[in-house]
Design an enzyme around this catalytic site. Structure first.
Site, PDB file in Angstrom:
ATOM      1  N   ASN A  12      32.484  35.609  47.748  1.00 23.86           N
ATOM      2  CA  ASN A  12      32.311  35.014  46.423  1.00 23.86           C
ATOM      3  C   ASN A  12      33.708  34.902  45.830  1.00 23.86           C
ATOM      4  O   ASN A  12      34.263  35.886  45.359  1.00 23.86           O
ATOM      5  CB  ASN A  12      31.411  35.921  45.567  1.00 23.86           C
ATOM      6  CG  ASN A  12      31.370  35.489  44.113  1.00 23.86           C
ATOM      7  OD1 ASN A  12      31.777  34.373  43.774  1.00 23.86           O
ATOM      8  ND2 ASN A  12      30.882  36.369  43.244  1.00 23.86           N
ATOM      9  N   TRP A  13      34.242  33.704  45.890  1.00 30.31           N
ATOM     10  CA  TRP A  13      35.627  33.521  45.428  1.00 30.31           C
ATOM     11  C   TRP A  13      35.772  33.650  43.914  1.00 30.31           C
ATOM     12  O   TRP A  13      36.862  33.769  43.412  1.00 30.31           O
ATOM     13  CB  TRP A  13      36.142  32.142  45.848  1.00 30.31           C
ATOM     14  CG  TRP A  13      36.467  31.985  47.300  1.00 30.31           C
ATOM     15  CD1 TRP A  13      36.185  32.848  48.323  1.00 30.31           C
ATOM     16  CD2 TRP A  13      37.156  30.871  47.899  1.00 30.31           C
ATOM     17  NE1 TRP A  13      36.651  32.348  49.519  1.00 30.31           N
ATOM     18  CE2 TRP A  13      37.247  31.132  49.277  1.00 30.31           C
ATOM     19  CE3 TRP A  13      37.680  29.689  47.399  1.00 30.31           C
ATOM     20  CZ2 TRP A  13      37.852  30.244  50.167  1.00 30.31           C
ATOM     21  CZ3 TRP A  13      38.283  28.806  48.281  1.00 30.31           C
ATOM     22  CH2 TRP A  13      38.377  29.086  49.648  1.00 30.31           C
ATOM     23  N   LYS A  14      34.662  33.559  43.194  1.00 30.75           N
ATOM     24  CA  LYS A  14      34.710  33.517  41.728  1.00 30.75           C
ATOM     25  C   LYS A  14      35.650  32.384  41.302  1.00 30.75           C
ATOM     26  O   LYS A  14      35.746  31.381  41.996  1.00 30.75           O
ATOM     27  CB  LYS A  14      35.117  34.885  41.156  1.00 30.75           C
ATOM     28  CG  LYS A  14      34.273  36.008  41.764  1.00 30.75           C
ATOM     29  CD  LYS A  14      34.376  37.305  41.052  1.00 30.75           C
ATOM     30  CE  LYS A  14      33.487  38.328  41.745  1.00 30.75           C
ATOM     31  NZ  LYS A  14      33.372  39.579  41.005  1.00 30.75           N
ATOM     32  N   HIS A  99      24.435  36.025  39.187  1.00 30.00           N
ATOM     33  CA  HIS A  99      25.528  36.994  39.304  1.00 30.00           C
ATOM     34  C   HIS A  99      25.700  37.710  37.962  1.00 30.00           C
ATOM     35  O   HIS A  99      25.522  37.118  36.902  1.00 30.00           O
ATOM     36  CB  HIS A  99      26.828  36.279  39.703  1.00 30.00           C
ATOM     37  CG  HIS A  99      27.908  37.252  40.067  1.00 30.00           C
ATOM     38  ND1 HIS A  99      28.661  37.889  39.114  1.00 30.00           N
ATOM     39  CD2 HIS A  99      28.315  37.712  41.268  1.00 30.00           C
ATOM     40  CE1 HIS A  99      29.508  38.709  39.727  1.00 30.00           C
ATOM     41  NE2 HIS A  99      29.320  38.624  41.038  1.00 30.00           N
ATOM     42  N   GLU A 101      28.191  38.475  36.304  1.00 26.99           N
ATOM     43  CA  GLU A 101      29.156  37.863  35.384  1.00 26.99           C
ATOM     44  C   GLU A 101      28.503  36.709  34.616  1.00 26.99           C
ATOM     45  O   GLU A 101      28.836  36.458  33.466  1.00 26.99           O
ATOM     46  CB  GLU A 101      30.399  37.409  36.166  1.00 26.99           C
ATOM     47  CG  GLU A 101      31.246  38.619  36.563  1.00 26.99           C
ATOM     48  CD  GLU A 101      32.069  38.453  37.814  1.00 26.99           C
ATOM     49  OE1 GLU A 101      32.259  37.322  38.284  1.00 26.99           O
ATOM     50  OE2 GLU A 101      32.521  39.494  38.344  1.00 26.99           O
ATOM     51  N   GLU A 171      24.090  44.351  43.455  1.00 29.96           N
ATOM     52  CA  GLU A 171      25.471  44.537  43.016  1.00 29.96           C
ATOM     53  C   GLU A 171      25.499  45.358  41.735  1.00 29.96           C
ATOM     54  O   GLU A 171      25.349  44.812  40.631  1.00 29.96           O
ATOM     55  CB  GLU A 171      26.134  43.180  42.742  1.00 29.96           C
ATOM     56  CG  GLU A 171      26.210  42.260  43.948  1.00 29.96           C
ATOM     57  CD  GLU A 171      27.311  41.224  43.783  1.00 29.96           C
ATOM     58  OE1 GLU A 171      28.174  41.150  44.658  1.00 29.96           O
ATOM     59  OE2 GLU A 171      27.313  40.509  42.764  1.00 29.96           O
ATOM     60  N   GLY A 177      34.469  44.679  41.160  1.00 25.24           N
ATOM     61  CA  GLY A 177      35.860  44.474  40.769  1.00 25.24           C
ATOM     62  C   GLY A 177      36.541  45.720  40.237  1.00 25.24           C
ATOM     63  O   GLY A 177      37.630  45.648  39.678  1.00 25.24           O
ATOM     64  N   SER A 215      33.012  45.997  45.200  1.00 27.26           N
ATOM     65  CA  SER A 215      34.168  46.687  45.785  1.00 27.26           C
ATOM     66  C   SER A 215      34.014  46.993  47.281  1.00 27.26           C
ATOM     67  O   SER A 215      34.432  48.063  47.745  1.00 27.26           O
ATOM     68  CB  SER A 215      34.491  47.956  44.993  1.00 27.26           C
ATOM     69  OG  SER A 215      34.841  47.616  43.655  1.00 27.26           O
ATOM     70  N   GLY A 236      33.667  39.959  46.783  1.00 26.30           N
ATOM     71  CA  GLY A 236      34.484  39.259  45.798  1.00 26.30           C
ATOM     72  C   GLY A 236      35.959  39.308  46.173  1.00 26.30           C
ATOM     73  O   GLY A 236      36.423  38.561  47.030  1.00 26.30           O
ATOM     74  N   GLY A 237      36.690  40.203  45.552  1.00 22.85           N
ATOM     75  CA  GLY A 237      38.140  40.262  45.713  1.00 22.85           C
ATOM     76  C   GLY A 237      38.620  40.226  47.160  1.00 22.85           C
ATOM     77  O   GLY A 237      39.574  39.512  47.493  1.00 22.85           O
TER      78      GLY A 237
HETATM   79  P1  PGA Z   1      34.047  42.587  44.219  1.00 16.54           P
HETATM   80  O1  PGA Z   1      32.985  41.521  43.658  1.00 16.54           O
HETATM   81  O2  PGA Z   1      33.901  42.623  45.717  1.00 16.54           O
HETATM   82  O3  PGA Z   1      35.395  42.038  43.794  1.00 16.54           O
HETATM   83  O4  PGA Z   1      33.739  43.893  43.586  1.00 16.54           O
HETATM   84  C1  PGA Z   1      31.713  41.387  44.226  1.00 16.54           C
HETATM   85  C2  PGA Z   1      30.933  40.334  43.488  1.00 16.54           C
HETATM   86  O5  PGA Z   1      31.069  40.233  42.257  1.00 16.54           O
HETATM   87  O6  PGA Z   1      30.176  39.566  44.105  1.00 16.54           O
END
Ligand code: PGA
Length: 260
Positions: A12-14, A99, A101, A171, A177, A215, A236-237
């Site tokens: 997930n590149w966001k 998600h 966010e 999640e 994050g 994470s 994500g990251g």
């Molecule tokens: P993260 O994000 O791996 O950076 O914690 C995961 C996500 O939000 O899908």
């Protein structure tokens, strides 16, 4: 004996990436994915403007692609929205919906997420439905109630056949994050809980892929993916570096053979 399910790791590149840098990342992931065993499936969910680039650079590779959201509307006067059918036009496989966010910053309710899930399915996409509790909810003992309500709202609007075509990502918001992943025990406990909810919908739904997100790194991926009800990850990251993302995909392989 735990049933053997194939593994799925999705990046997930966001809101990260630019055209030039994406090319190196996409090509690196496509190249590295060739070495993964066939039971590990890989995807990347990119910002909408880069779907065409993902299609061009990943087409014919082991890596599938998709978007991070879709509109709850099919089409029409909804300025700024992107329809699931538009995402599907680029041969996308996935659309993330719900998600945390989007729930937190865009006020998305579980009912809205349920409609988005339907839109994605109707367009032929696999929705990756995200659920998860905040730290406050966990500390007050509300985790199962919150996560149960989030998944139930989606399952309520789907037929058994539709529900069998979704992917669910657990999640925990406090792990996203933050560098602080859930422990493998905490994650497995919630995955088992979600598995039971899915199974209650119908036998065909019990085996939908259940991804853990929050994470995930090369260092903790194998331990998480080894758990009986964790079928992969939403990353994500660590999906922004080809080497880290591929190492996480490779860890899915290592975890794939363990049964409980
Ligand atoms: P993260 O994000 O791996 O950076 O914690 C995961 C996500 O939000 O899908």
């Amino acid at each position: 004996m735990t049933k053997q399910r194939s593994k799925l790791v999705v990046g997930n590149w966001k809101m990260h990436g630019r055209l030039a840098a994406n090319a190196a990342l996409l090509e690196g992931v496509a190249r590295g994915a060739q070495a993964l065993p066939p039971d590990v499936h890989v995807g990347v969910c990119v910002p909408f403007p880069y779907l065409a680039q993902a299609q061009a650079l990943l087409g014919g590779s082991r890596v599938q692609w998709g978007a991070q959201d879709v509109s709850a509307h099919e089409q029409g006067a909804y300025t700024g929205e992107v329809a699931a059918g538009m995402v599907a036009d680029f041969e996308s496989a996935f659309a993330i919906v719900g998600h945390s966010e989007r729930r937190a910053y865009h006020g998305e309710s579980s009912e809205l997420v349920a409609v988005k899930t339907q839109r994605a399915l109707a367009a032929g996409l696999t929705p990756i439905v995200c659920v998860g509790e905040t730290l406050e909810e966990r500390e007050s003992g509300a985790t199962e109630r919150v996560v149960g309500a989030q998944i139930d709202a989606v399952l309520a609007v789907l037929s058994v056949e539709e529900a069998a075509r979704i992917v669910v990502a657990y999640e925990p918001v406090w792990a996203i994050g933050t560098g602080k992943s859930a422990s493998s025990e905490q994650a497995q406990q919630m995955h088992a809980f979600l598995r039971a909810r899915l199974a209650a919908k119908g036998a065909q739904v019990a085996d939908v892929p259940l991804l853990y997100g929050g994470s995930v790194k090369p260092e903790n991926a194998a331990e998480l993916f080894r758990q009986a009800d964790i079928d992969g990850g939403l990353i994500g990251g660590a999906s922004l570096k080809a080497g880290d993302f591929l190492a996480i995909c490779a860890a899915a392989t290592a975890g794939a053979s363990v049964a409980s």
